[in-house]
Design an enzyme around this catalytic site. Structure first.
Site, mmCIF file in Angstrom:
data_model
loop_
_atom_site.group_PDB
_atom_site.id
_atom_site.type_symbol
_atom_site.label_atom_id
_atom_site.label_comp_id
_atom_site.label_asym_id
_atom_site.label_seq_id
_atom_site.Cartn_x
_atom_site.Cartn_y
_atom_site.Cartn_z
ATOM 1 N N SER A 123 5.943 10.359 -4.081
ATOM 2 C CA SER A 123 6.304 9.228 -3.231
ATOM 3 C C SER A 123 5.721 9.346 -1.837
ATOM 4 C CB SER A 123 7.820 9.102 -3.133
ATOM 5 O OG SER A 123 8.386 10.273 -2.573
ATOM 6 N N HIS A 146 1.973 6.212 -7.920
ATOM 7 C CA HIS A 146 3.348 6.165 -7.430
ATOM 8 C C HIS A 146 4.115 5.038 -8.102
ATOM 9 C CE1 HIS A 146 6.322 5.436 -3.895
ATOM 10 N NE2 HIS A 146 6.862 6.170 -4.847
ATOM 11 N N GLU A 158 1.546 2.139 -6.978
ATOM 12 C CA GLU A 158 0.506 2.417 -5.988
ATOM 13 C C GLU A 158 -0.447 3.470 -6.548
ATOM 14 O OE1 GLU A 158 2.754 1.743 -1.731
ATOM 15 O OE2 GLU A 158 3.223 3.571 -2.829
ATOM 16 N N ASN A 197 6.744 2.490 0.790
ATOM 17 C CA ASN A 197 7.780 3.337 1.389
ATOM 18 C C ASN A 197 7.553 3.540 2.877
ATOM 19 O OD1 ASN A 197 9.527 3.718 -0.719
ATOM 20 N ND2 ASN A 197 8.648 5.667 -1.385
#
Length: 799
Positions: A123, A146, A158, A197
């Site tokens: 992440s 991800h 991602e 994120n």
């Protein structure tokens, strides 16, 4: 050029993410081997076995069908490393520890196939640093991948390259992830926490700071930052609970450890909020521990209060004035919020300003274009619009001026000015970062179109950002007929498409007229018909809001006529002279389910929820659903050596009587609403492409409509058997007297009524029984109570 094929995948790490990634691979029929450490006691695969068994218990389910957990091949690093040689893709998904990951890479490297792609599901750790432990031969085939949690449901993936990653590797992986796994891919730069994120968690931290500043409660904030703001319905703090406060804390720590005031001018706002520290200290990690910012006490929802370190009653709502503001056009909405004097309005302006400011300052370092940021926030955080889209819609330069004024006045989270490209050059001239030519890339200073891969041709109407002027299915192609209920149109002059326009795609008599016209038009001028409506649902079924007033005004005859016309429509679809294919996405309930099963074939997105749910409003399926169940039972018996029809009928009866809905296309197939010959499509944006292709293939390979024929029913003895079980359920208190009445009527229809076992009947005969049962129940006070309850609250009434 050779085509990259993924015949088998290895997932390393049977933790929460690894096990669920493996589950989703099973959902899309990709063989998968799930690895973990050998157990210290008992069978060596014990760690993986426990994780696989846990998949069956998780809610929402990571598996389309729980029994498919058995399809995950189990392995451990001590005994089964040779299995890696069989895998075309290796996804590492162990804990977020750089040292652990690097150690594992050294162990697996000798066993990785020479063509295999190796990807780390991290992440936020540096993909380039992770690649340091790999041999030179593997580095060009290594990248980051991800997935967002839960992997089955979250659309965003991602992909992150290192300087050594071959471009073709990323193209091949994006093709697989898009079409086979059904995901939306964004390519992120190798920076801490990548795009979603990085922006999303920074936004949540900023929101928490503004909450403290304006003294708002968590429930009010969630009411403001949920659907009203065009974001996930769970808002801010409920979302944190769902994600897991420990997971959130880990992502925050990654920001704290890998960034600094020199590399991120917003670094000062990355401190872990005091309330989060306290909840972590208490072990209240959110939904997984049944307590976080919120917890449930019986039927009550409580919220955490930091001052007292206790939970107090929740449920407070935002001031209605701000709900009205948020419904205004974007430019007016932001102006009203910025000028508002109340804390809730000032709070909303502050968090929106912060999101625009942060995204603009960091665009060049985290993404190739503004499009990537907006898609990442839509797909990863459930936003209706990304930050750049909203900013652009509200008036680019005016909003930019407001943001800079707040920065200069010290109201923003950072003193960093907006980048020059915001006010000067092509963005300022175009009035935003998204144009028909493409989206802005601050590195090149140009608008760049979306990357085009061969797989993208399967997405006829993919999601597009505001300002791109991408073709819309509502106006694309050539319109053949359009009214308030349906649009009949074509893209290729070969296959006719019927798109339902009614609210929630509810089925009304007017829509039935449109569907009958669609069949007539297709038979006259086209090779086939596809029923596809292009958005989040197929159909919620019959329009009760039309039905009830008609009943009150005219009486039961109006209901009987409407049901009869719906039945005629279903039979017209079934016996059409051209192939009719239903392309299903989202809910296909009640009449929507009947519309699907009376089509010749179904192409369903993985996330399709199909079922006959009329019992919930005190009714029985009335447009042919029960007739379908009886006919399918007879067809299945005819294909077996079993002489008793009842066992083939039981599952269909139970599904209708209990209003069972398939919680995936896979489960809908188990319930009989999809057949083995139907097609399940992982990516929602490929649905129309596949449906048209299936329709054309049927037409060109000599497809013919089924011949009308009689079929046997279970008769009065079958009904008596079912009735006996219903009596036991009623007398045992498992169902109410009204439920008993409804289920008895369903049993009467699917067994053919008062006839001998094996009696041959027609579809029209059973449909008559359906109409009679439906009309009897419409007149029943308890059914009317259920219908009114559903229309007023949206929730079923149990009576």
């Amino acid at each position: 050029m050779s085509r990259f094929q993924v015949k088998k995948v290895a997932v390393l790490g049977a933790g929460v993410m690894g096990a669920q990634i493996a589950a989703h691979l099973v959902n899309v029929k990709v063989p998968v081997v799930l690895f973990d450490l050998p157990a210290k006691e008992g069978p060596k695969n014990g760690v993986v076995t426990k994780a696989v068994e846990g998949l069956k218990k998780l809610k929402p389910s990571p598996l389309g069908v729980a029994d498919d957990a058995a399809l995950v091949q189990q392995a451990n690093y001590e005994e089964h490393m040779e299995l890696l040689r069989e895998c075309d893709l290796v996804i590492e998904a162990i804990a977020e520890r750089m040292d652990w990951k690097l150690d594992l890479y050294k162990k697996i490297a000798p066993f990785v196939a020479p063509h295999a792609i190796v990807a780390s599901n991290t992440s936020g750790l540096s993909i380039t640093k992770l690649s340091d432990a790999l041999p030179e031969a593997i580095k060009p085939r290594f990248c980051g991948i991800h997935f967002f949690n839960p992997p089955r449901y979250m659309y965003l993936v991602e992909l992150i390259a290192t300087p050594a990653t071959q471009p073709k590797i990323l193209d091949d992986l994006e093709t697989f992830v898009t079409s086979v796994l059904g995901k939306g891919v964004v390519r992120a730069k190798d920076t801490p926490n990548f795009i979603a994120n990085r922006v999303g968690i920074a936004g949540m931290l900023a929101t928490m700071r503004e909450v403290e500043k304006f003294g708002l409660t968590y429930d009010v904030v969630d009411d403001l930052t949920g659907k009203k703001l065009g974001r996930a319905s769970s808002g801010t703090f409920r979302t944190a609970d769902v994600v897991g406060l420990d997971t959130m804390a880990h992502v925050i720590k990654t920001l704290q450890d890998t960034l600094s005031a020199e590399t991120d001018p917003f670094y000062g706002s990355f401190a872990t909020p005091e309330v989060l520290k306290k909840l972590l200290e208490l072990g209240n990690l959110g939904q997984k521990t049944k307590a976080g910012f919120y917890k449930k006490a019986g039927r009550d929802i409580l919220r955490f209060e930091l001052d007292s370190e206790t939970y107090v009653p929740a449920g407070e709502k935002a001031d209605e004035v701000y709900g009205r503001m948020l419904k205004k056009p974007a430019a007016e909405r932001l102006k009203l919020l910025r000028n508002s004097t109340g804390p809730q309005g000032q709070f909303l302006w502050s968090i929106l300003r912060n999101s625009f400011h942060y995204a603009a300052v960091h665009l060049a370092t985290i993404a190739e274009t503004a499009r990537d940021v907006d898609f990442a926030m839509r797909w990863g955080f459930g936003m209706k619009q990304g930050p750049f889209e909203l900013w652009q819609e509200a008036g680019w330069l005016q909003v930019a001026q407001w943001i800079q004024e707040d920065i200069d006045a010290g109201k923003a989270l950072s003193k960093a000015p907006l980048p020059k490209w915001v006010f000067e050059g092509p963005v300022a001239k175009a009035g935003g970062v998204h144009t028909p030519e493409g989206s802005f890339n601050p590195t090149s200073g140009q608008f760049e179109p979306r990357r085009v891969l061969t797989v993208h041709a399967r997405q006829l109407f993919p999601e597009a950002v505001l300002g791109s002027d991408a073709p819309k299915w509502q106006t694309a192609g050539r319109t053949v007929h359009e009214d308030d209920t349906v649009r009949l149109w074509t893209l290729d002059h070969d296959v006719l498409i019927a798109s339902i326009k009614t609210k929630m795609h509810a089925i009304s008599p007017e829509l039935c007229e449109g569907l009958q016209l669609a069949v007539d038009t297709a038979e006259k001028d086209f090779a086939g018909l596809v029923i596809w409506s292009g958005d989040e649902m197929f159909s919620v079924g019959a329009d009760l809001q039309v039905m009830l007033p008609a009943f009150m005004a005219v009486g039961v005859s109006a209901i009987e006529d409407a049901e009869g016309f719906m039945q005629q429509t279903m039979l017209k679809l079934r016996y059409a002279g051209v192939p009719v294919v239903s392309a299903i996405r989202g809910m296909a309930l009640g009449g929507g389910c009947e519309l699907a099963v009376y089509s010749h074939k179904r192409v369903a997105a993985m996330e399709s929820y199909i079922g006959l749910v009329e019992v919930g409003v005190g009714l029985v399926p009335g447009a042919g659903g029960l007739t379908y169940i009886a006919r399918r039972a007879a067809e299945m018996q005819a294909q077996s050596t079993h002489k008793d029809l009842l066992p083939f009928l039981t599952e269909g009866f139970t599904a209708a009587a209990m209003a069972k809905v398939g919680t995936s296309a896979l489960e809908s197939r188990k319930l009989g609403y999809l057949l083995d010959s139907d097609v399940i499509v992982p990516n929602k944006d490929e649905l129309l492409y596949v449906a048209i292709a299936e329709t054309r293939a049927m037409a060109t390979t000599g497809w013919r409509a089924p011949l009308k024929r009689l079929f046997p029913v279970a008769g009065r003895s079958g009904k008596a058997t079912i009735q006996g079980q219903l009596v036991n359920m009623r007398d045992g208190g498992f169902i109410s007297q009204h439920d008993f009445r409804i289920a008895s009527l369903i049993a009467n229809v699917v067994t053919g009524g008062d006839v001998d076992t094996g009696t041959l009947v027609s579809e029209e005969y059973l449909m008559t029984l359906e109409r009679q049962a439906f009309c009897e129940l419409v007149q029943h006070p308890k059914t009317q109570e259920r219908i009114l309850g559903m229309l007023s609250t949206g929730k079923p009434v149990r009576n």
